[in-house]
Design an enzyme around this catalytic site. Structure first.
Site, short mmCIF file in Angstrom:
data_model
loop_
_atom_site.label_atom_id
_atom_site.label_comp_id
_atom_site.label_asym_id
_atom_site.label_seq_id
_atom_site.Cartn_x
_atom_site.Cartn_y
_atom_site.Cartn_z
N GLY A 156 0.77 -1.36 -0.05
CA GLY A 156 0.06 0.05 0.00
C GLY A 156 0.99 1.02 -0.02
O GLY A 156 2.03 1.28 0.28
N CYS A 157 0.19 2.17 -0.12
CA CYS A 157 0.85 3.63 -0.55
C CYS A 157 1.47 4.20 0.90
O CYS A 157 2.64 4.57 0.99
CB CYS A 157 0.08 4.60 -1.21
SG CYS A 157 -1.58 4.96 -0.80
N TYR A 158 0.62 4.24 1.86
CA TYR A 158 0.90 4.85 3.08
C TYR A 158 1.91 3.73 3.60
O TYR A 158 2.93 4.49 4.40
CB TYR A 158 -0.34 4.71 4.01
CG TYR A 158 -1.28 6.10 3.78
CD1 TYR A 158 -0.91 7.18 4.09
CD2 TYR A 158 -2.56 5.90 3.62
CE1 TYR A 158 -1.49 8.24 3.85
CE2 TYR A 158 -3.50 7.09 3.71
CZ TYR A 158 -2.86 8.03 3.58
OH TYR A 158 -3.63 9.38 3.59
N THR A 160 4.30 1.86 2.40
CA THR A 160 5.35 2.19 1.86
C THR A 160 6.17 3.30 2.42
O THR A 160 7.51 3.31 2.99
CB THR A 160 5.42 2.58 0.42
OG1 THR A 160 4.86 1.18 -0.12
CG2 THR A 160 6.63 2.73 -0.20
#
Length: 345
Positions: A156-158, A160
């Site tokens: 997921g982006c958060y 990472t």
């Protein structure tokens, strides 16, 4: 037809991450032009340019109706799934059985314990065998597992931004965990996906800032799993910024013993030495969203209080780049034996 490792299929190119992925793959220097698969509709596009006129002149970007048979019959050796979690749960086993390798951008296979996914995403459990087999696609931590992987679960982006920001100092043992860790994260609106929602309307987002998902955000277990900490050790709070893209995470920790700025900077530089997508800023300087949007870099800076005990780390990335599509291409590069920065630097 034999599977060609350099022939790529993309499922789900109509979302924000999918479109970003299409742009990266269409100009990638080492693979054949990908074929894009979309669910059947009344106005079935023949080319991705019918959906995204911006891509006109980039070369062939054929669109076909989605079916596992069409993908396997194309000779593709690797498939990207920029699909909802439910679709990935269904498609991944079929594609693997057909001999393809898969990079899945959904959350369906990010947890080795399938019950974790079912609990946080409120969806059926994935196959335990595949959940345990999947490699978490964070190259800075797991690059050695990617070349042989059949299934890569793109992070997921958060998570990472948070994991990359905290992992060196957590692993060092320098943190006073009893004081807690605070993750104050902010993302652009594209991180919420393309599905229309009232809270994402322009008038709701513009000139506004709001927190959401406090103590319930489904990216929480990714963060705790890959930092080796308990949920009770962390406060993970997300906010919606009135911008299109980018994530800025400010991470607050207390150190068990005093350290100097030079020691902190040296720790991060040693930890990420040789990782081409990581940019460590000099002590006391901080990255901003404008430094990372439309790139695949994760920029990390920090500030240390005069006592040497309170540390604030700022981790910045593009949620559609390093937080999604760019990282997926980085994973593909390592799976296929290429330099990991190919096509994304």
């Amino acid at each position: 037809m034999n599977n060609d490792p350099q022939r790529v299929a993309v499922v789900g190119a109509t979302g924000y991450a999918g479109f970003e992925l299409a742009q990266l793959l269409l100009r990638h220097p080492k693979i054949q032009k990908p074929t894009f698969y979309v669910r059947e509709s009344a106005a079935q596009p023949k080319c991705l340019t019918d959906i995204f006129p911006r891509l006109r002149g980039w070369g062939e970007a054929p669109c076909k109706t989605l079916s596992v048979g069409a993908i396997t019959g194309s000779g593709a050796g690797l498939a990207f799934l920029a699909t909802p979690h439910e679709s990935s749960l269904e498609l991944v086993p079929q594609l693997l059985q057909a001999g393809l390798r898969v990079v899945d951008l959904s959350g369906a296979y990010r947890f080795h314990n399938p019950e974790t996914f079912a609990h946080w995403y409120k969806l059926p459990e994935p196959s335990r065998q595949l959940a345990e087999e999947a490699v978490y696609g964070l190259p800075e931590l797991y690059a050695d597992q990617l070349p042989g992987a059949r299934l890569v679960a793109n992070p997921g982006c958060y998570p990472t931004s948070v994991i990359l920001g905290l992992r060196p100092v957590v692993e060092s043992g320098w943190i006073a965990r009893e004081r807690g860790i605070v993750c104050d994260c902010k993302s652009g609106a594209s991180g919420a996906g393309k599905e229309p929602k009232r809270e994402l309307h322009f008038v709701e987002v513009d000139e506004n800032l709001r927190a959401y998902g406090l103590f319930t955000h489904r990216h929480t277990p990714e963060v705790t799993d890959h930092l080796g900490i308990n949920e009770d050790d962390i406060v993970f709070t997300t906010h919606l910024l009135p911008v299109a893209r980018g994530i800025l995470s400010t991470l607050y920790v207390w150190l068990a013993e005093p350290h100097t700025p030079a020691e902190i900077e040296s720790l991060y530089r040693r930890y990420y030495a040789g990782r081409p997508m990581m940019r460590i800023w000099p002590a006391g300087t901080l990255p901003e969203l404008q430094h990372v949007v439309h790139t695949n870099f994760c920029d990390i800076g920090f500030a240390l209080d005069p006592s040497g005990r309170r540390l604030a780390i700022v981790s910045c990335l593009d949620n559609l780049g390093k937080g999604a599509a760019g990282q997926a291409v980085q994973n593909m590069n390592l799976m296929l034996g290429m330099a990991e920065g190919t096509g994304i630097q």
